[in-house]
Design a protein around this motif. Structure first.
Motif, PDB file in Angstrom:
ATOM      1  N   TRP A 123       0.857  -1.124   0.132  1.00 52.97           N
ATOM      2  CA  TRP A 123       0.066  -0.123   0.071  1.00 52.97           C
ATOM      3  C   TRP A 123       0.895   1.047   0.207  1.00 52.97           C
ATOM      4  O   TRP A 123       0.233   2.346  -0.341  1.00 52.97           O
ATOM      5  N   HIS A 127      -0.045   4.992  -1.897  1.00 54.46           N
ATOM      6  CA  HIS A 127      -0.187   6.124  -1.130  1.00 54.46           C
ATOM      7  C   HIS A 127       0.564   7.153  -1.538  1.00 54.46           C
ATOM      8  O   HIS A 127       0.291   8.200  -1.857  1.00 54.46           O
ATOM      9  N   GLN A 128       1.899   6.821  -1.968  1.00 50.48           N
ATOM     10  CA  GLN A 128       2.696   7.857  -2.435  1.00 50.48           C
ATOM     11  C   GLN A 128       2.107   8.447  -3.715  1.00 50.48           C
ATOM     12  O   GLN A 128       2.144   9.702  -3.974  1.00 50.48           O
ATOM     13  N   MET A 130      -0.892   8.515  -4.808  1.00 49.94           N
ATOM     14  CA  MET A 130      -2.236   9.280  -4.415  1.00 49.94           C
ATOM     15  C   MET A 130      -1.740  10.681  -4.066  1.00 49.94           C
ATOM     16  O   MET A 130      -2.416  11.617  -4.093  1.00 49.94           O
ATOM     17  N   ARG A 131      -0.890  10.704  -3.216  1.00 47.76           N
ATOM     18  CA  ARG A 131      -0.401  12.109  -2.287  1.00 47.76           C
ATOM     19  C   ARG A 131       0.194  12.801  -3.510  1.00 47.76           C
ATOM     20  O   ARG A 131      -0.007  14.135  -3.496  1.00 47.76           O
ATOM     21  N   ARG A 132       0.905  12.193  -4.467  1.00 49.14           N
ATOM     22  CA  ARG A 132       1.598  13.220  -5.330  1.00 49.14           C
ATOM     23  C   ARG A 132       0.614  13.886  -6.367  1.00 49.14           C
ATOM     24  O   ARG A 132       0.423  14.722  -6.914  1.00 49.14           O
ATOM     25  N   GLY A 134      -2.483  14.168  -5.744  1.00 52.30           N
ATOM     26  CA  GLY A 134      -3.527  15.190  -5.044  1.00 52.30           C
ATOM     27  C   GLY A 134      -4.732  14.811  -4.343  1.00 52.30           C
ATOM     28  O   GLY A 134      -5.570  15.397  -4.150  1.00 52.30           O
ATOM     29  N   PHE A 135      -4.933  13.511  -4.145  1.00 53.06           N
ATOM     30  CA  PHE A 135      -6.078  12.818  -3.402  1.00 53.06           C
ATOM     31  C   PHE A 135      -5.758  12.729  -1.987  1.00 53.06           C
ATOM     32  O   PHE A 135      -4.913  12.592  -1.551  1.00 53.06           O
TER      33      PHE A 135
END
Length: 135
Positions: A123, A127-128, A130-132, A134-135
Protein backbone atom coordinates in the motif's frame (compact mmCIF):
# COMPACT_ATOMS: atom_id res chain seq x y z
CA UNK A 1 9.18 1.03 7.87
CA UNK A 2 10.24 1.53 4.36
CA UNK A 3 12.29 4.42 5.71
CA UNK A 4 12.78 3.25 9.30
CA UNK A 5 15.71 4.59 11.23
CA UNK A 6 17.28 4.09 14.60
CA UNK A 7 15.21 6.90 16.15
CA UNK A 8 11.96 5.08 15.41
CA UNK A 9 13.38 1.88 16.92
CA UNK A 10 14.45 3.80 20.03
CA UNK A 11 10.92 5.25 20.32
CA UNK A 12 9.42 1.75 20.25
CA UNK A 13 11.99 0.58 22.80
CA UNK A 14 11.09 3.37 25.22
CA UNK A 15 7.39 2.69 24.74
CA UNK A 16 7.92 -1.00 25.56
CA UNK A 17 9.97 -0.15 28.64
CA UNK A 18 7.94 2.72 30.12
CA UNK A 19 4.37 2.49 28.92
CA UNK A 20 2.05 0.22 30.81
CA UNK A 21 0.76 -1.69 27.82
CA UNK A 22 -1.84 -4.40 27.88
CA UNK A 23 0.30 -7.04 26.16
CA UNK A 24 -2.60 -9.24 25.07
CA UNK A 25 -4.49 -6.28 23.56
CA UNK A 26 -1.33 -5.05 21.82
CA UNK A 27 -0.66 -8.54 20.46
CA UNK A 28 -4.24 -8.74 19.16
CA UNK A 29 -4.02 -5.34 17.44
CA UNK A 30 -0.62 -6.07 15.87
CA UNK A 31 -1.85 -9.44 14.66
CA UNK A 32 -4.98 -7.87 13.13
CA UNK A 33 -2.79 -5.30 11.38
CA UNK A 34 -0.71 -8.19 10.01
CA UNK A 35 2.41 -6.89 11.75
CA UNK A 36 3.26 -9.97 13.79
CA UNK A 37 6.27 -11.07 11.69
CA UNK A 38 7.65 -7.55 11.47
CA UNK A 39 7.21 -7.00 15.23
CA UNK A 40 8.90 -10.29 16.10
CA UNK A 41 11.93 -9.20 14.05
CA UNK A 42 11.80 -5.67 15.51
CA UNK A 43 11.60 -7.02 19.08
CA UNK A 44 14.55 -9.31 18.38
CA UNK A 45 16.52 -6.34 17.07
CA UNK A 46 15.63 -4.28 20.15
CA UNK A 47 16.55 -7.11 22.51
CA UNK A 48 19.86 -7.71 20.73
CA UNK A 49 21.10 -4.15 20.22
CA UNK A 50 19.28 -1.92 22.71
CA UNK A 51 18.57 -4.20 25.61
CA UNK A 52 15.25 -5.83 26.06
CA UNK A 53 12.05 -4.62 27.55
CA UNK A 54 10.48 -6.51 30.43
CA UNK A 55 8.15 -8.31 28.08
CA UNK A 56 7.09 -8.42 24.46
CA UNK A 57 3.65 -9.14 23.03
CA UNK A 58 5.29 -11.74 20.74
CA UNK A 59 8.36 -13.92 21.11
CA UNK A 60 11.26 -11.99 19.51
CA UNK A 61 12.89 -13.45 16.42
CA UNK A 62 16.68 -13.22 16.54
CA UNK A 63 18.16 -14.80 13.48
CA UNK A 64 16.90 -15.30 9.98
CA UNK A 65 16.96 -13.41 6.69
CA UNK A 66 14.42 -10.83 7.94
CA UNK A 67 16.53 -10.11 11.03
CA UNK A 68 19.57 -9.53 8.80
CA UNK A 69 17.46 -7.31 6.54
CA UNK A 70 16.21 -5.29 9.55
CA UNK A 71 19.80 -4.78 10.70
CA UNK A 72 20.84 -3.67 7.20
CA UNK A 73 17.94 -1.23 6.87
CA UNK A 74 18.45 0.36 10.29
CA UNK A 75 22.25 0.54 10.41
CA UNK A 76 23.06 1.21 6.76
CA UNK A 77 19.98 2.64 5.09
CA UNK A 78 17.30 4.14 7.31
CA UNK A 79 16.05 7.52 6.19
CA UNK A 80 19.44 8.29 4.62
CA UNK A 81 18.68 6.12 1.61
CA UNK A 82 15.53 8.17 0.95
CA UNK A 83 17.53 11.41 1.22
CA UNK A 84 20.17 10.12 -1.21
CA UNK A 85 17.43 9.16 -3.67
CA UNK A 86 15.89 12.63 -3.33
CA UNK A 87 19.24 14.30 -4.03
CA UNK A 88 19.75 12.17 -7.12
CA UNK A 89 16.30 13.13 -8.36
CA UNK A 90 16.86 16.84 -7.81
CA UNK A 91 19.84 16.72 -10.19
CA UNK A 92 17.88 15.09 -13.01
CA UNK A 93 17.03 17.50 -15.86
CA UNK A 94 14.03 15.66 -17.24
CA UNK A 95 11.01 15.29 -14.94
CA UNK A 96 9.84 12.07 -16.64
CA UNK A 97 13.21 10.41 -16.05
CA UNK A 98 13.28 11.64 -12.43
CA UNK A 99 9.79 10.28 -11.77
CA UNK A 100 10.61 6.97 -13.43
CA UNK A 101 13.81 6.47 -11.43
CA UNK A 102 12.08 7.47 -8.22
CA UNK A 103 9.24 5.00 -8.89
CA UNK A 104 11.72 2.23 -9.73
CA UNK A 105 13.61 2.92 -6.48
CA UNK A 106 10.43 2.57 -4.37
CA UNK A 107 9.23 -0.51 -6.26
CA UNK A 108 12.55 -2.28 -5.67
CA UNK A 109 12.48 -1.25 -2.00
CA UNK A 110 8.91 -2.47 -1.57
CA UNK A 111 9.72 -5.82 -3.15
CA UNK A 112 12.80 -6.17 -0.98
CA UNK A 113 10.92 -5.45 2.26
CA UNK A 114 7.63 -7.05 1.24
CA UNK A 115 8.29 -10.39 2.93
CA UNK A 116 8.66 -8.80 6.34
CA UNK A 117 5.76 -6.36 6.03
CA UNK A 118 3.61 -7.20 3.00
CA UNK A 119 0.74 -4.78 3.65
CA UNK A 120 2.92 -1.71 4.10
CA UNK A 121 5.07 -2.57 1.10
CA UNK A 122 1.97 -3.07 -1.05
CA UNK A 123 0.00 0.00 0.00
CA UNK A 124 2.95 2.37 0.40
CA UNK A 125 3.38 2.82 -3.35
CA UNK A 126 -0.32 3.53 -3.86
CA UNK A 127 -0.24 6.02 -0.98
CA UNK A 128 2.74 7.83 -2.51
CA UNK A 129 1.08 8.01 -5.93
CA UNK A 130 -2.20 9.29 -4.46
CA UNK A 131 -0.32 11.92 -2.43
CA UNK A 132 1.52 13.13 -5.53
CA UNK A 133 -1.62 13.23 -7.64
CA UNK A 134 -3.39 15.26 -4.97
CA UNK A 135 -5.95 12.86 -3.49
Amino acid sequence: MLTIGLKQVCDVTMMLRRAHLNQSKLAYMLDRLRLKRFCRVLFGFIDTYLGGAESYPFVPLFSDKDFALMREVIFHEGCLLKQVQGEKGSKERFPFVRIGRHAWFWMRRSLRLGGMMPDEACWFLLHQVMRRVGF
